[in-house]
Design an enzyme around this catalytic site. Structure first.
Site, PDB file in Angstrom:
ATOM      1  CG  ASN A  41      -0.488  -0.269   2.506  1.00 13.45           C
ATOM      2  OD1 ASN A  41       0.530  -0.919   2.673  1.00 13.45           O
ATOM      3  ND2 ASN A  41      -1.163   0.251   3.517  1.00 13.45           N
ATOM      4  CD  GLU A  95      -1.655   4.575   4.651  1.00 14.90           C
ATOM      5  OE1 GLU A  95      -1.192   5.410   5.459  1.00 14.90           O
ATOM      6  OE2 GLU A  95      -2.345   3.589   4.993  1.00 14.90           O
ATOM      7  CB  CYS A 143      -5.341  -1.267  -1.868  1.00 13.10           C
ATOM      8  SG  CYS A 143      -6.634  -0.618  -0.806  1.00 13.10           S
ATOM      9  CD  GLU A 203      -5.403  -6.034  -1.500  1.00  8.00           C
ATOM     10  OE1 GLU A 203      -4.907  -4.883  -1.358  1.00  8.00           O
ATOM     11  OE2 GLU A 203      -6.115  -6.559  -0.638  1.00  8.00           O
ATOM     12  CB  CYS A 211     -10.755  -3.006   0.678  1.00  4.20           C
ATOM     13  SG  CYS A 211     -10.187  -2.218  -0.852  1.00  4.20           S
ATOM     14  CB  CYS A 268      -8.599  -4.828  -3.459  1.00  2.00           C
ATOM     15  SG  CYS A 268      -7.542  -3.427  -3.067  1.00  2.00           S
TER      16      CYS A 268
HETATM   17  N1  THU Z   1      -5.370  -1.683   2.475  1.00  2.00           N
HETATM   18  C1  THU Z   1      -4.822  -2.428   1.462  1.00  2.00           C
HETATM   19  O1  THU Z   1      -3.702  -2.150   0.994  1.00  2.00           O
HETATM   20  N2  THU Z   1      -5.545  -3.472   0.984  1.00  2.00           N
HETATM   21  C2  THU Z   1      -6.766  -3.849   1.449  1.00  2.00           C
HETATM   22  O2  THU Z   1      -7.396  -4.718   0.891  1.00  2.00           O
HETATM   23  C3  THU Z   1      -7.294  -3.212   2.659  1.00  2.00           C
HETATM   24  C4  THU Z   1      -6.665  -1.936   3.055  1.00  2.00           C
HETATM   25  C5  THU Z   1      -4.613  -0.538   2.976  1.00  2.00           C
HETATM   26  C6  THU Z   1      -5.207   0.785   2.617  1.00  2.00           C
HETATM   27  C7  THU Z   1      -4.632   1.672   3.696  1.00  2.00           C
HETATM   28  O3  THU Z   1      -3.342   2.130   3.279  1.00  2.00           O
HETATM   29  C8  THU Z   1      -4.465   0.749   4.892  1.00  2.00           C
HETATM   30  O4  THU Z   1      -4.552  -0.569   4.376  1.00  2.00           O
HETATM   31  C9  THU Z   1      -5.511   0.930   5.967  1.00  2.00           C
HETATM   32  O5  THU Z   1      -6.784   0.853   5.440  1.00  2.00           O
END
Ligand code: THU
Length: 147
Positions: free
Chosen positions: A42, A44, A53, A55, A95, A98
């Site tokens: 991920n 941010e 994310c 994925e 999520c 994704c």
């Molecule tokens: N996140 C992912 O990278 N993949 C997911 O499927 C769920 C959430 C990340 C997004 C964010 O940077 C952190 O997890 C908290 O939500």
């Protein structure tokens, strides 16, 4: 490659996450039908909603390495990435966004995708078919009535 090996790559990828806001590091490893593997983490942003994310980051790498149509299996792991090893006890499932991104690859390739969901420490693992994670999904066929 075994599930354990794919999880290990996802856990290692999570250590490269840029997640200073949530402090939740996620890694994803994507394997092709031919056994090639790419990873992502991920990413941010100070503008929170622009975060990417793991994925989707890994799917972008897959697009360039072997093409989305060849995605066969993915492993996801997430947790506390502040130390030398990823920590955390709860398996991380993709999520909704994704799942939608994985659905596009699944439909393009005409095959279901195995989703291996691991905890940060890798000890807890859930296995799902993408079709079970996103039933009744919105895919290209849903655009059939466009003008
Ligand atoms: N996140 C992912 O990278 N993949 C997911 O499927 C769920 C959430 C990340 C997004 C964010 O940077 C952190 O997890 C908290 O939500």
């Amino acid at each position: 490659m075994t599930d354990d090996e794919l999880i290990a790559l996802a856990r290692a990828a999570a250590l490269k996450a840029y997640a200073p806001y949530s402090r939740f590091s996620v890694g994803c490893a994507v394997m092709s039908v031919n056994g090639e593997v790419v990873t992502g983490a991920n990413l941010e942003n100070a503008c929170y909603r622009l975060g990417l994310c793991a994925e989707q980051s890994a799917l972008t790498a897959a697009q360039h390495a072997f093409g989305l149509a060849k995605v066969a299996r993915v492993a996801v792991a997430g947790g506390d990435g502040s130390g030398a090893e990823l920590k955390g006890e709860a398996p991380v499932t993709p999520c909704g966004g994704c799942r939608q991104a994985l659905l596009e690859a699944s439909l393009l390739g005409g095959r279901d995708i195995e989703v291996v969901c691991a905890s940060g420490d890798g000890a807890a693992v859930e296995r799902h078919q993408l079709s079970a994670l996103i039933p009744h999904g919105f895919g290209p066929a849903a655009l059939g009535d466009s003008g």
